[in-house]
Design an enzyme around this catalytic site. Structure first.
Site, short mmCIF file in Angstrom:
data_model
loop_
_atom_site.label_atom_id
_atom_site.label_comp_id
_atom_site.label_asym_id
_atom_site.label_seq_id
_atom_site.Cartn_x
_atom_site.Cartn_y
_atom_site.Cartn_z
N TYR A 1 10.99 5.30 -6.93
CA TYR A 1 11.34 4.59 -8.30
C TYR A 1 11.91 3.22 -8.16
CZ TYR A 1 12.73 4.07 -13.08
OH TYR A 1 12.88 3.69 -14.41
N GLY B 1 10.86 -24.51 16.40
CA GLY B 1 12.13 -24.98 15.87
C GLY B 1 11.84 -25.29 14.49
#
Length: 282
Positions: free
Chosen positions: A86, A178
């Site tokens: 839920y 990077g």
């Protein structure tokens, strides 16, 4: 009335407000915690929908004193799994611990490990290994950091907001390194994604088959760029595959998922259909 199991709803405006509330839940005080992000269709109000199973009984007044007065609390119905379904019907935001079926001894095993890890290591090293892996994952997934998104990360986030299909593979390409590819990929683990650095097809399928409805992130190291496993990518994206390692199983999964490849190389058009690929450049 006091209870160990509660569900809550919290309206919020900013991500900082949301994460501040989530940070109030301590792993030491609970058995299981899960919350998802939802948006009200008529008002567009963002809110958290959550469920927590605590180790000790607590009254409504105690909850409000501990977690603030803005959240709406109700005693939970159903089991851990029903509440998880839920709360995560739109987007999983945070999960601490693991859901347990009523009558299961799974939580008891984890509690025994936490009480004396060394003793379990001596008596049952395999179970201790799994318990420690679970503990480390819980710690990793419960840590949050405010990240300033780069332009390509914002673009990827927009793409992920669309419903997934059974064909498109998102390819995040940056040759320099990077650029934040691995950082983004590892952050997805906290939202229930399957993370892999690649490898042999059956190894990948076996690990994914443990929970075959997860979104998928391939974070491919530069050294593995020449051994890109396009076969596994297509099999997982097609949602029909066989995992033959250890416990053979044929899987046909209706739920469509996102699949992202984070790589230092662009896709090889001789090994995968170009129309399947959506490239995002770092």
């Amino acid at each position: 009335m006091a209870s160990k199991r509660w569900c809550f709803t919290l309206n919020y405006k900013t991500a900082v407000e949301r994460e501040s509330f989530i940070s109030l839940f301590s792993r030491d005080e609970l058995n299981y915690f899960v919350c998802g992000d939802e948006t009200a269709p008529t008002t567009n109000q963002k809110h958290l929908q959550g469920y927590v199973s605590l180790k000790k009984m607590i009254r409504l007044g105690g909850l409000k004193k501990k977690f603030g007065y803005r959240a709406h609390w109700e005693i939970a119905k159903g089991d851990d799994f029903q509440n998880r379904d839920y709360c995560t019907k739109e987007t999983l935001i945070s999960e601490i611990g693991a859901p347990v079926k009523k009558g299961s001894n799974q939580r008891k095993i984890m509690d025994l490990y936490l009480q004396d890890p060394e003793e379990m290591q001596l008596k049952d090293p395999d179970t201790a290994l799994r318990c420690n892996a679970k503990r480390l994952r819980i710690e990793y997934c419960s840590s949050f950091a405010v990240i300033s998104l780069r332009p390509w990360q914002s673009e990827l986030h927009r793409v992920l907001m669309a419903e997934p299909d059974d064909r498109t593979i998102i390819w995040v390409y940056g040759s320099d390194g990077g650029e934040g590819k691995s950082t983004f990929a590892k952050e997805l683990i906290k939202y229930g994604w399957f993370y892999t650095a690649g490898g042999k097809t059956q190894d990948i399928l076996y690990m994914y088959a443990q929970d075959p409805e997860r979104n998928i992130a391939f974070d491919v190291p530069r050294c593995s760029s020449e051994m890109m496993n396009y076969q596994a990518m297509e099999m997982l994206k097609n949602r029909v595959f066989a995992s033959t390692k250890y416990r053979p199983v044929d899987l046909c999964v209706r739920k469509k998922v996102h699949l992202i490849v984070f790589a230092n190389v662009s896709p090889d058009p001789t090994k995968i259909s170009e129309d399947r690929i959506v490239i995002i450049n770092c």
